[in-house]
Design a protein around this motif. Structure first.
Motif, PDB file in Angstrom:
ATOM      1  N   ILE A  37       0.844  -1.202   0.000  1.00  0.00           N
ATOM      2  CA  ILE A  37       0.000   0.000   0.000  1.00  0.00           C
ATOM      3  C   ILE A  37       0.880   1.252   0.000  1.00  0.00           C
ATOM      4  O   ILE A  37       0.659   2.186  -0.790  1.00  0.00           O
ATOM      5  CB  ILE A  37      -0.939   0.005   1.229  1.00  0.00           C
ATOM      6  N   LEU A  38       1.893   1.262   0.869  1.00  0.00           N
ATOM      7  CA  LEU A  38       2.785   2.428   0.943  1.00  0.00           C
ATOM      8  C   LEU A  38       3.458   2.678  -0.411  1.00  0.00           C
ATOM      9  O   LEU A  38       3.553   3.806  -0.878  1.00  0.00           O
ATOM     10  CB  LEU A  38       3.844   2.215   2.028  1.00  0.00           C
ATOM     11  N   ALA A  39       3.901   1.576  -1.036  1.00  0.00           N
ATOM     12  CA  ALA A  39       4.589   1.723  -2.314  1.00  0.00           C
ATOM     13  C   ALA A  39       3.634   2.191  -3.403  1.00  0.00           C
ATOM     14  O   ALA A  39       3.979   3.039  -4.227  1.00  0.00           O
ATOM     15  CB  ALA A  39       5.233   0.403  -2.712  1.00  0.00           C
ATOM     16  N   SER A  40       2.398   1.655  -3.391  1.00  0.00           N
ATOM     17  CA  SER A  40       1.420   2.087  -4.393  1.00  0.00           C
ATOM     18  C   SER A  40       1.065   3.551  -4.213  1.00  0.00           C
ATOM     19  O   SER A  40       0.817   4.269  -5.179  1.00  0.00           O
ATOM     20  CB  SER A  40       0.136   1.257  -4.279  1.00  0.00           C
ATOM     21  N   LEU A  41       1.022   4.014  -2.950  1.00  0.00           N
ATOM     22  CA  LEU A  41       0.616   5.397  -2.697  1.00  0.00           C
ATOM     23  C   LEU A  41       1.717   6.395  -2.992  1.00  0.00           C
ATOM     24  O   LEU A  41       1.488   7.429  -3.605  1.00  0.00           O
ATOM     25  CB  LEU A  41       0.199   5.551  -1.228  1.00  0.00           C
ATOM     26  N   GLU A  52       5.348  -0.136 -20.982  1.00  0.00           N
ATOM     27  CA  GLU A  52       6.187  -0.735 -19.940  1.00  0.00           C
ATOM     28  C   GLU A  52       6.921   0.351 -19.150  1.00  0.00           C
ATOM     29  O   GLU A  52       7.028   0.281 -17.927  1.00  0.00           O
ATOM     30  CB  GLU A  52       7.184  -1.741 -20.549  1.00  0.00           C
ATOM     31  N   GLU A  53       7.421   1.371 -19.847  1.00  0.00           N
ATOM     32  CA  GLU A  53       8.152   2.422 -19.129  1.00  0.00           C
ATOM     33  C   GLU A  53       7.221   3.299 -18.306  1.00  0.00           C
ATOM     34  O   GLU A  53       7.626   3.882 -17.310  1.00  0.00           O
ATOM     35  CB  GLU A  53       8.984   3.246 -20.119  1.00  0.00           C
ATOM     36  N   ARG A  54       5.969   3.375 -18.704  1.00  0.00           N
ATOM     37  CA  ARG A  54       5.025   4.177 -17.921  1.00  0.00           C
ATOM     38  C   ARG A  54       4.713   3.509 -16.574  1.00  0.00           C
ATOM     39  O   ARG A  54       4.654   4.173 -15.555  1.00  0.00           O
ATOM     40  CB  ARG A  54       3.726   4.378 -18.706  1.00  0.00           C
ATOM     41  N   TYR A  55       4.530   2.220 -16.589  1.00  0.00           N
ATOM     42  CA  TYR A  55       4.063   1.543 -15.370  1.00  0.00           C
ATOM     43  C   TYR A  55       5.171   0.773 -14.646  1.00  0.00           C
ATOM     44  O   TYR A  55       4.909   0.081 -13.668  1.00  0.00           O
ATOM     45  CB  TYR A  55       2.893   0.607 -15.700  1.00  0.00           C
ATOM     46  N   ARG A  56       6.423   0.852 -15.107  1.00  0.00           N
ATOM     47  CA  ARG A  56       7.519   0.134 -14.429  1.00  0.00           C
ATOM     48  C   ARG A  56       7.585   0.606 -12.975  1.00  0.00           C
ATOM     49  O   ARG A  56       7.419   1.798 -12.694  1.00  0.00           O
ATOM     50  CB  ARG A  56       8.850   0.381 -15.145  1.00  0.00           C
ATOM     51  N   GLY A  57       7.798  -0.330 -12.073  1.00  0.00           N
ATOM     52  CA  GLY A  57       7.964   0.017 -10.655  1.00  0.00           C
ATOM     53  C   GLY A  57       6.652   0.247  -9.929  1.00  0.00           C
ATOM     54  O   GLY A  57       6.641   0.441  -8.717  1.00  0.00           O
ATOM     55  N   LEU A  58       5.515   0.188 -10.624  1.00  0.00           N
ATOM     56  CA  LEU A  58       4.217   0.417  -9.965  1.00  0.00           C
ATOM     57  C   LEU A  58       3.856  -0.778  -9.094  1.00  0.00           C
ATOM     58  O   LEU A  58       3.708  -1.892  -9.583  1.00  0.00           O
ATOM     59  CB  LEU A  58       3.148   0.615 -11.045  1.00  0.00           C
ATOM     60  N   LEU A 117       1.584  11.312 -10.854  1.00  0.00           N
ATOM     61  CA  LEU A 117       2.542  11.515  -9.761  1.00  0.00           C
ATOM     62  C   LEU A 117       3.421  10.271  -9.582  1.00  0.00           C
ATOM     63  O   LEU A 117       4.634  10.370  -9.407  1.00  0.00           O
ATOM     64  CB  LEU A 117       1.803  11.795  -8.450  1.00  0.00           C
ATOM     65  N   LEU A 118       2.775   9.087  -9.632  1.00  0.00           N
ATOM     66  CA  LEU A 118       3.538   7.842  -9.462  1.00  0.00           C
ATOM     67  C   LEU A 118       4.549   7.681 -10.592  1.00  0.00           C
ATOM     68  O   LEU A 118       5.695   7.283 -10.372  1.00  0.00           O
ATOM     69  CB  LEU A 118       2.592   6.638  -9.436  1.00  0.00           C
ATOM     70  N   VAL A 119       4.123   7.986 -11.808  1.00  0.00           N
ATOM     71  CA  VAL A 119       5.019   7.836 -12.954  1.00  0.00           C
ATOM     72  C   VAL A 119       6.222   8.768 -12.796  1.00  0.00           C
ATOM     73  O   VAL A 119       7.369   8.378 -13.024  1.00  0.00           O
ATOM     74  CB  VAL A 119       4.263   8.122 -14.270  1.00  0.00           C
ATOM     75  N   CYS A 171      14.807   3.812 -10.385  1.00  0.00           N
ATOM     76  CA  CYS A 171      15.224   2.407 -10.379  1.00  0.00           C
ATOM     77  C   CYS A 171      15.747   2.049  -8.997  1.00  0.00           C
ATOM     78  O   CYS A 171      16.723   2.632  -8.517  1.00  0.00           O
ATOM     79  CB  CYS A 171      16.289   2.157 -11.432  1.00  0.00           C
ATOM     80  N   GLU A 172      15.125   1.063  -8.360  1.00  0.00           N
ATOM     81  CA  GLU A 172      15.529   0.659  -7.007  1.00  0.00           C
ATOM     82  C   GLU A 172      16.954   0.158  -6.967  1.00  0.00           C
ATOM     83  O   GLU A 172      17.699   0.411  -6.018  1.00  0.00           O
ATOM     84  CB  GLU A 172      14.600  -0.467  -6.516  1.00  0.00           C
ATOM     85  N   TRP A 173      17.336  -0.577  -7.990  1.00  0.00           N
ATOM     86  CA  TRP A 173      18.685  -1.153  -7.952  1.00  0.00           C
ATOM     87  C   TRP A 173      19.751  -0.067  -8.113  1.00  0.00           C
ATOM     88  O   TRP A 173      20.813  -0.134  -7.505  1.00  0.00           O
ATOM     89  CB  TRP A 173      18.845  -2.258  -9.004  1.00  0.00           C
ATOM     90  N   LYS A 174      19.447   0.970  -8.902  1.00  0.00           N
ATOM     91  CA  LYS A 174      20.423   2.066  -9.024  1.00  0.00           C
ATOM     92  C   LYS A 174      20.611   2.722  -7.666  1.00  0.00           C
ATOM     93  O   LYS A 174      21.734   3.040  -7.250  1.00  0.00           O
ATOM     94  CB  LYS A 174      19.944   3.088 -10.053  1.00  0.00           C
ATOM     95  N   GLU A 175      19.500   2.863  -6.922  1.00  0.00           N
ATOM     96  CA  GLU A 175      19.598   3.490  -5.604  1.00  0.00           C
ATOM     97  C   GLU A 175      20.428   2.647  -4.645  1.00  0.00           C
ATOM     98  O   GLU A 175      21.194   3.179  -3.849  1.00  0.00           O
ATOM     99  CB  GLU A 175      18.190   3.745  -5.040  1.00  0.00           C
TER     100      GLU A 175
END
Lengths: 116, 818
Positions: free
Chosen positions: B513-517, B644-650, B767-769, B774-778
């Motif tokens: 939920i936190l990640a989606s928000l 795919e690039e729009r919704y990646r990480g959602l 806003l989410l987009v 990238c989590e791995w870059k972080e």
């Protein structure tokens, strides 16, 4: 005859090595010990790292939490979510497994595990 | 003064009787003596062939001798009863013990029936009944290569499988009848079963009558009535069982023409002080209780475990027109055959046969026994749920209270219902503990689960599907509350909205939920340890504790340079490399401590996380479309990359998959995706709520001939609606199933905006987009986060010595687990 067992305390690592409300694994005398920092309750626990279900070294990577009116502290194996009491080592999800638990103490930011 | 019960026979049934009597006899009114013929206490004969697969006698033993002693039972082994004096009410044993009784319970079971074929006495010919038989077979099998079994019934097939397990090179099954398992299944079912067994390596011979067993002292061949001959050096006879009724017969008790001690519905014999149970008893009518149904159940399970094929029959399996209507389903490619027989008025189930898939067995059996009124489409009972929200679980609620749910332990629906309602036991584990239902063969577990869920639904107990014991909210309620209160960490949410310390159910649900928000880095703000393990290490844990690495390859398009980098990384870290079903590349076998280094190289080459570990967007597959294909009408690859690039990480309640096809030929398989797009001459058709996996579903058409911008807007709204309202770990198809009004309602929400949420959802998705990183870059860029990727905190360079590999072709695979 009474057999005496003596507990030897081994320094495992430092408290900030273990993430809050989670676990990590330390190698002590060739054994893999999972150490849990239950910071929400200010408690520390140690168990074997091996999940007896599929013999995987994974418990330290599991999610911890509690269950029931007594708020029994527990860990869930990441593989198939078998849960174990951090106090007694008993499997809480219906199987007959029991995992080994170890005494643990904190001194000056260092974590010590008691082994026989 | 205590009354004395003598049990004649110590098999499974005799043991079960002792167990039940001890449990019921709380006032200790009875004294119990048990006589057994074999040298050891009762063991599980149903799972006998597992003895060859490594189970010990101790594993199979129902209860050790000490159990009998602890419960005050006098157990006398290796000493069968040879004589009953009904007038004096005494029995005499083989060794000459004389005991008096008040009640006598015959539990002598059955023995192997050996037909009078010349040569059955030769060495190398066995029956398959006791542990002693198995020991003898095991010794002989060491010097045998070709084996045969007479008898194509359940036990015969089990014995044949045992011969394969013992390492015989050729195993033949010889059946006198024109089909396998002639008492249980019909000819069509037998054909399906035969094909299955042949793939396991058994050679089946039907219509074969064995005339003689040939050999000089030891078996060499079998001679058949049709003149043919089969060379074998080992033979198991499994031509049926015969009830052990000799002692009873001599004592003058009534026995059946083909054997068996005649009993009434109370299991009482012609002598009111003598009862008979189990396989030695012959009952005119169906018996509930003790073990008769237990055996029925055990048979189904046994075929599955021992032969690897489900076989079950129930009720009147063979009744035909004009006495009944039959409904048959056959899928020979999958080895599935099902038949149900229903009464001519369509009201009742009379019986049936299941081969290859017996999941519905228990439900069908209960419907038959209880004469439940059938639904209008009775084939649904046989085929299982096929979409629609109503069917599937509704069956169990239609059963009467006295319907046996767990046949092994004789637990009725009413008993389980009572625990759910009166004692508020609402978990499977809880029901197992308090009723013992589901603890035997386990075949009833799906029914018990259905019963719990449906009962709770009907009571309104859990209509609010609360998250777990720590949160009294549904996911949807929690989602809104977290948003309104602007909570950013799990601890905040638990402190303000929950209780206790959390658990493995609510932690990942709240993390999602936190990640989606907020779409913030999931490993920061103390949220790392509430992630499911795969999210915590941003990789998928594999069989030996190592991880897999999946870089994102949007739309499946990749440059040669990037392809080379993947190859170099795989070589350097010795990773097993496989093309996935989602048009990208999976690298397996990475040690947790190597993950940051591996990803550093991938990130430097321009790769991003593929989120294969997350409940989030996985891939958007594509076909080449109009850029290369002579049939393509739109540029499906470019649109797939954009999607795919729009919704990646959602992050979402469950994983999300998508695809874009360049024309109506649908090479990207978009109609099996959570959202799929198919090119038309005028634009795109958008399909939603499909999936592959356990229960494949075709996606449903949401909109036709829309332009790219509209298509993305509809997907934005579809995804926001799903993320906000679905239960945890529910994919889009079951989410739609539970939605009142179904696809038409969904259309009105997304296209007509009947909820008036459209604009808000558009803004939230934007806003989410924008917040995506990238989590791995972080992780790669943060020494603090990298530190957490070790197996041993006190020895960061040491890898897990238990992470073992085995060579496979030119690469490695995870060592097999136990």
């Amino acid at each position: 005859m009474v057999l005496e067992t003596t507990t030897t305390w081994h320094m495992a690592c430092y408290t900030d090595d273990i993430p809050e409300n989670g676990g990590a694994c330390a190698l002590i005398e060739g054994e893999q010990i999972a150490i849990y920092n239950f910071s929400r309750r200010g408690e520390w626990y140690a168990t074997q790292n091996l999940c007896p279900h599929r013999q995987q070294m994974a418990l330290s990577r599991g999610m911890i939490g509690s269950t029931g009116v007594e708020a029994e502290p527990k860990v869930a194996c990441p593989f198939h979510k078998k849960t174990f009491s951090l106090k007694s080592g008993e499997c809480l999800s219906g199987d007959d497994y029991v995992i080994k638990t170890y005494p643990i103490k904190i001194e000056n930011g260092q974590i010590f595990i008691g082994m026989e | 003064m205590k009354q004395k019960i003598i049990v004649v026979g110590n098999g499974m049934v005799g043991y079960k009787f002792c167990e039940k009597l001890i449990a019921k006899d709380t006032t200790k009114k009875f004294e119990l003596i048990v006589f057994g013929e074999e040298i050891r206490p009762a063991y599980d004969r149903v799972h006998l062939s597992e003895y060859f697969a490594g189970k010990t006698i101790e594993d199979l033993t129902m209860a050790p001798a000490s159990w009998y002693a602890e419960n005050g039972i006098n157990l006398i082994l290796s000493d069968p009863i040879v004589d009953i004096d009904r007038e004096a009410k005494t029995v005499r044993s083989h060794h000459g013990l004389l005991e008096s009784y008040d009640y006598l319970v015959m539990a002598t079971g059955s023995g192997a029936f050996v037909p009078p074929i010349p040569g059955v006495e030769k060495d190398g010919v066995f029956v398959y009944r006791t542990i002693e038989d198995l020991d003898l077979m095991q010794t002989h099998a060491k010097k045998a290569t070709k084996g045969a079994v007479i008898g194509g019934g359940l036990l015969g097939l089990e014995a044949a499988k045992a011969l394969l397990d013992l390492g015989l090179q050729e195993v033949h099954v010889i059946e006198f009848a024109p089909r396998l398992m002639p008492r249980q299944i019909d000819e069509a079912g037998s054909k399906v079963l035969q094909a299955k067994l042949e793939t396991l390596g058994l050679q089946i011979h039907l219509n074969k009558n064995t005339q003689e067993i040939v050999g000089n002292g030891i078996i060499e061949a079998m001679q058949f009535a049709d003149g043919s001959r089969l060379e074998v050096d080992m033979l198991v006879i499994s031509a049926g069982i015969k009830p052990r009724d000799e002692v009873a017969k001599v004592a003058g008790l009534e026995v059946g023409i083909r054997g068996g001690i005649v009993v009434d519905n109370a299991l009482q014999t012609s002598d009111p002080n003598i009862f008979a149970i189990g396989e030695c008893a012959l009952a005119h009518q169906m018996i509930y209780g003790l073990v008769a149904p237990g055996y029925e159940m055990a048979e189904v399970v046994a075929t599955k475990i021992l032969i690897g094929v489900d076989v079950a029959s129930f009720g009147d399996a063979f009744i035909q027109e004009p006495h009944a209507q039959t409904i048959v389903f056959e899928n020979s490619a999958k080895g599935i055959y099902k038949r149900i027989n229903i009464s001519n008025d369509g009201k009742y189930l009379l019986g049936g046969i299941l081969v290859g898939d017996a999941e519905q067995y228990n439900m069908l059996l209960q419907n038959t026994k209880n004469k439940t009124i059938l639904p209008p489409d009775p084939e649904d009972l046989m085929l299982g749920a096929r979409g629609g929200a109503e069917d599937g679980a509704s069956g169990v609620m239609a059963l009467p209270d006295e319907a046996l749910i767990c046949s092994c332990e004789a637990i009725t629906k009413g008993a389980i219902y009572h625990e759910i309602i009166e004692n508020k036991v609402t978990t499977l584990d809880g029901i197992k503990k308090c009723t013992k239902a589901g603890t035997g063969c386990g075949g009833c577990v799906p029914m018990v689960k259905d019963l719990i869920n449906e009962t709770m639904k009907s009571q309104g107990v859990f209509v609010r599907n609360i998250l777990c014991e720590h949160f009294d909210y549904t996911r949807q309620e929690l989602f809104d509350l977290v948003k309104i209160k602007n909570f950013r960490t799990y601890d905040d949410v638990l402190d303000h909205l929950g209780k206790g310390d959390g658990c493995e159910v609510c932690k990942p649900a709240v993390a999602s939920i936190l990640a989606s928000l907020w779409n913030e880095m999931i490993l920061e703000k103390g949220n790392a340890t509430v992630q499911d393990s795969n999210d915590r290490f941003l990789a998928n844990i594999q069989k030996n504790g190592t991880y897999s690495v999946v870089p994102r390859i949007p739309g499946g398009e990749i440059t040669p340079e990037k392809l080379i980098v993947i190859g170099q990384v795989a070589l350097k870290y010795n990773l097993y490399t496989k093309i996935t079903g989602g048009q990208r590349i999976d690298l397996f076998g990475a040690h947790v401590s190597d993950l940051p280094d591996i990803w550093e190289e991938l990130v430097n080459a321009g790769f991003e996380s593929g989120h294969a570990y997350g409940k989030s967007l996985r891939t958007v597959k594509s076909c080449v479309g109009s850029t290369w294909c002579r049939f393509g009408v739109q540029d499906s690859v470019s649109f797939a990359i954009e999607v795919e690039e729009r919704y990646r990480g959602l992050r979402s309640p469950h994983k999300l998959k998508s695809a874009v096809s360049g024309c109506t030929r649908e090479c990207a398989e978009a109609q099996s995706k959570d959202f799929g797009i198919i090119a038309t001459e005028k634009g795109w058709n958008l399909y939603v709520c499909g999936n592959g996996g356990v229960k494949p579903r075709h996606a449903e058409l949401l909109a036709t001939d829309i332009d790219s911008e509209t298509c993305l807007r509809y997907i934005d709204r579809f995804l926001m609606f799903y993320i906000k309202t679905a239960e945890p770990l529910t994919r889009t198809a079951p989410w739609l199933d539970k939605m009142e009004g179904g696809i038409n309602y969904l259309k009105s929400v997304i296209i007509d905006d009947v909820l008036g949420m459209g604009e808000q959802w558009d803004a939230e998705m934007n806003l989410l987009v924008e917040a995506y990183k990238c989590e791995w870059k972080e992780v790669v860029d943060s020494p603090e986060l990298r530190k957490r990727f070790t197996h041993f905190v006190n020895a960061p360079k040491v890898k897990d010595p238990n992470a073992r590999f085995e060579p496979m072709r030119e690469m490695v695979k995870a060592a097999e687990w136990k």
